[in-house]
Motif scaffolding. Sequence first.
Motif, PDB file in Angstrom:
ATOM      1  N   THR A   1       0.919  -0.965   0.117  1.00 50.14           N
ATOM      2  CA  THR A   1      -0.109   0.020   0.070  1.00 50.14           C
ATOM      3  C   THR A   1       0.920   1.237   0.146  1.00 50.14           C
ATOM      4  OG1 THR A   1      -1.708  -0.930   1.315  1.00 50.14           O
ATOM      5  CG2 THR A   1      -1.778   1.298   1.254  1.00 50.14           C
ATOM      6  N   PHE A   2       0.754   1.930  -1.151  1.00 50.71           N
ATOM      7  CA  PHE A   2       1.415   3.322  -1.356  1.00 50.71           C
ATOM      8  C   PHE A   2       0.441   4.010  -1.560  1.00 50.71           C
ATOM      9  CE2 PHE A   2       4.755   0.161  -2.179  1.00 50.71           C
ATOM     10  CZ  PHE A   2       6.159   0.912  -1.549  1.00 50.71           C
ATOM     11  N   PRO A   3       0.715   5.674  -1.048  1.00 53.39           N
ATOM     12  CA  PRO A   3      -0.224   6.692  -1.210  1.00 53.39           C
ATOM     13  C   PRO A   3      -0.968   7.079  -2.690  1.00 53.39           C
ATOM     14  CG  PRO A   3       1.776   7.407  -0.017  1.00 53.39           C
ATOM     15  CD  PRO A   3       1.973   6.035  -0.633  1.00 53.39           C
ATOM     16  N   ARG A   4      -2.164   6.907  -2.648  1.00 48.47           N
ATOM     17  CA  ARG A   4      -2.799   7.297  -3.741  1.00 48.47           C
ATOM     18  C   ARG A   4      -2.870   5.973  -4.777  1.00 48.47           C
ATOM     19  NH1 ARG A   4      -0.149  12.043  -2.608  1.00 48.47           N
ATOM     20  NH2 ARG A   4      -1.322  13.553  -1.523  1.00 48.47           N
ATOM     21  N   ILE A   5      -2.394   5.027  -4.652  1.00 52.24           N
ATOM     22  CA  ILE A   5      -2.499   3.961  -5.548  1.00 52.24           C
ATOM     23  C   ILE A   5      -3.936   3.423  -5.629  1.00 52.24           C
ATOM     24  CG2 ILE A   5      -1.967   1.643  -5.995  1.00 52.24           C
ATOM     25  CD1 ILE A   5       0.747   1.790  -5.253  1.00 52.24           C
ATOM     26  N   SER A   6      -4.407   3.189  -6.850  1.00 52.21           N
ATOM     27  CA  SER A   6      -5.824   2.856  -6.995  1.00 52.21           C
ATOM     28  C   SER A   6      -5.615   1.314  -7.892  1.00 52.21           C
ATOM     29  CB  SER A   6      -6.536   3.774  -8.185  1.00 52.21           C
ATOM     30  OG  SER A   6      -7.847   3.058  -8.251  1.00 52.21           O
ATOM     31  N   LEU A   7      -6.408   0.506  -7.332  1.00 50.67           N
ATOM     32  CA  LEU A   7      -6.491  -0.660  -7.893  1.00 50.67           C
ATOM     33  C   LEU A   7      -7.762  -1.139  -8.621  1.00 50.67           C
ATOM     34  CD1 LEU A   7      -4.617  -2.867  -4.894  1.00 50.67           C
ATOM     35  CD2 LEU A   7      -3.719  -1.905  -7.108  1.00 50.67           C
ATOM     36  N   ALA A   8      -8.497  -0.125  -8.577  1.00 46.37           N
ATOM     37  CA  ALA A   8      -9.678  -0.388  -9.418  1.00 46.37           C
ATOM     38  C   ALA A   8      -9.335  -0.360 -10.953  1.00 46.37           C
ATOM     39  CB  ALA A   8     -10.536   0.937  -9.241  1.00 46.37           C
ATOM     40  N   PRO A   9     -10.058  -1.342 -11.577  1.00 44.65           N
ATOM     41  CA  PRO A   9     -11.366  -2.007 -11.183  1.00 44.65           C
ATOM     42  C   PRO A   9     -11.435  -3.637 -10.660  1.00 44.65           C
ATOM     43  CG  PRO A   9     -10.840  -2.302 -13.398  1.00 44.65           C
ATOM     44  CD  PRO A   9      -9.680  -1.634 -12.985  1.00 44.65           C
ATOM     45  N   ARG A  10      -9.843  -3.658 -10.104  1.00 43.98           N
ATOM     46  CA  ARG A  10      -9.534  -5.226  -9.619  1.00 43.98           C
ATOM     47  C   ARG A  10     -10.782  -5.516  -8.626  1.00 43.98           C
ATOM     48  NH1 ARG A  10      -5.038  -2.557 -10.649  1.00 43.98           N
ATOM     49  NH2 ARG A  10      -3.544  -3.744 -11.537  1.00 43.98           N
TER      50      ARG A  10
ATOM     51  N   TYR B   1     -14.208  -5.793  13.551  1.00 47.00           N
ATOM     52  CA  TYR B   1     -13.244  -5.067  12.965  1.00 47.00           C
ATOM     53  C   TYR B   1     -12.382  -5.939  11.855  1.00 47.00           C
ATOM     54  CZ  TYR B   1     -14.277  -2.435  17.106  1.00 47.00           C
ATOM     55  OH  TYR B   1     -14.568  -1.661  17.982  1.00 47.00           O
ATOM     56  N   GLN B   2     -12.943  -7.035  11.453  1.00 47.11           N
ATOM     57  CA  GLN B   2     -12.380  -7.674  10.246  1.00 47.11           C
ATOM     58  C   GLN B   2     -12.957  -7.277   9.116  1.00 47.11           C
ATOM     59  OE1 GLN B   2     -13.746 -11.567   9.818  1.00 47.11           O
ATOM     60  NE2 GLN B   2     -11.981 -12.631   9.577  1.00 47.11           N
ATOM     61  N   GLU B   3     -14.327  -7.652   8.851  1.00 47.15           N
ATOM     62  CA  GLU B   3     -14.900  -7.243   7.436  1.00 47.15           C
ATOM     63  C   GLU B   3     -14.792  -5.654   7.398  1.00 47.15           C
ATOM     64  OE1 GLU B   3     -18.938  -7.165   4.935  1.00 47.15           O
ATOM     65  OE2 GLU B   3     -18.631  -9.000   6.574  1.00 47.15           O
ATOM     66  N   ARG B   4     -15.247  -4.815   8.429  1.00 46.01           N
ATOM     67  CA  ARG B   4     -15.401  -3.576   8.304  1.00 46.01           C
ATOM     68  C   ARG B   4     -14.052  -2.802   7.979  1.00 46.01           C
ATOM     69  NH1 ARG B   4     -17.772  -2.566  12.821  1.00 46.01           N
ATOM     70  NH2 ARG B   4     -16.362  -1.541  14.040  1.00 46.01           N
ATOM     71  N   TYR B   5     -12.987  -3.321   8.729  1.00 45.72           N
ATOM     72  CA  TYR B   5     -11.691  -2.997   8.568  1.00 45.72           C
ATOM     73  C   TYR B   5     -11.119  -3.198   6.962  1.00 45.72           C
ATOM     74  CZ  TYR B   5      -6.633  -2.969   8.175  1.00 45.72           C
ATOM     75  OH  TYR B   5      -5.188  -2.747   7.722  1.00 45.72           O
ATOM     76  N   LEU B   6     -11.319  -4.459   6.721  1.00 42.88           N
ATOM     77  CA  LEU B   6     -10.915  -4.672   5.327  1.00 42.88           C
ATOM     78  C   LEU B   6     -11.596  -4.175   3.959  1.00 42.88           C
ATOM     79  CD1 LEU B   6     -10.031  -8.510   5.476  1.00 42.88           C
ATOM     80  CD2 LEU B   6      -8.502  -6.580   5.374  1.00 42.88           C
ATOM     81  N   ARG B   7     -12.987  -4.125   4.171  1.00 41.88           N
ATOM     82  CA  ARG B   7     -13.808  -3.298   3.327  1.00 41.88           C
ATOM     83  C   ARG B   7     -13.453  -1.719   3.146  1.00 41.88           C
ATOM     84  NH1 ARG B   7     -18.480  -4.776   0.884  1.00 41.88           N
ATOM     85  NH2 ARG B   7     -18.764  -6.412   2.633  1.00 41.88           N
TER      86      ARG B   7
ATOM     87  N   GLY C   1     -10.825   2.783   0.874  1.00 40.67           N
ATOM     88  CA  GLY C   1     -10.169   4.081   1.123  1.00 40.67           C
ATOM     89  C   GLY C   1      -8.771   4.340   0.506  1.00 40.67           C
ATOM     90  N   HIS C   2      -7.936   2.836   0.394  1.00 38.97           N
ATOM     91  CA  HIS C   2      -6.588   3.040   0.064  1.00 38.97           C
ATOM     92  C   HIS C   2      -6.585   2.742  -1.426  1.00 38.97           C
ATOM     93  CE1 HIS C   2      -4.118   4.044   3.325  1.00 38.97           C
ATOM     94  NE2 HIS C   2      -4.873   3.400   4.135  1.00 38.97           N
ATOM     95  N   PHE C   3      -7.510   1.646  -1.989  1.00 39.48           N
ATOM     96  CA  PHE C   3      -7.198   1.238  -3.211  1.00 39.48           C
ATOM     97  C   PHE C   3      -8.375   1.593  -3.988  1.00 39.48           C
ATOM     98  CE2 PHE C   3      -5.045  -2.867  -1.206  1.00 39.48           C
ATOM     99  CZ  PHE C   3      -4.072  -2.438  -1.368  1.00 39.48           C
TER     100      PHE C   3
END
Length: 215
Positions: free
Chosen positions: A124-133, A156-162, A167-169
């Motif tokens: 995870t680096f700043p502003r990396i978009s992984l869409a549309p993966r 805090y498992q599903e909520r964190y990952l979602r 937010g990041h990808f």
Amino acid sequence: MPTLLHLDASARTHSISRAVSAAFAESWRVDHPGAGYVYRDLAADPVPFIDAGWTEICDAALAAGTTDPDHFAALVRTPAQAASWRIVEPLLTELLAADIVLIGTPMYNYSVPAALKAWLDQVTFPRISLAPRRFVVATARGGAYSPGTPKAAYDYQERYLRDFFAGHFTVTDTVFINTELANSRQDPALAALRGRHDASYALALDTARELGKRY
């Protein structure tokens, strides 16, 4: 041809999350003969935690205003940064080559295993978009955390990952396949709920196989 990146994070070699993620992967591979498939066992072959060299590369990317991972290698200046980049590069290459990212993970202490968090931190680096993966997450949880249950607020498992993926990808196409009440297999206090667990597990396996055909 599409490529599937398959990650498992459970410390158990025979686990529910591994079985459900495997069900998806097997179904997907049958439906996509000849497609790319990469597997990483994050528990058996742990990814190191990020270090100072990683943070320096991250800072350089921010300062340069670049969000293109192809440019990150050019930002490496010191031996410490080079050592960090040797860890990051293959992980990032696998991720960027994937069309679908499949993660099998248990819930540990209401959240995700450190092995999975270490992988997320590295790629995870700043502003990396992984869409549309697309991301598919197969989880196993000792208790019941679905909406309306007494412990739903502690998920805090599903909520964190979602939230992390969105937010990041910038990925919002994430599907969770949850198996609940896994501790009913060992905990006498939950033994009366074993039937509900078995039904949840069976549904998760069926859902994983069906999604593997559709994705």
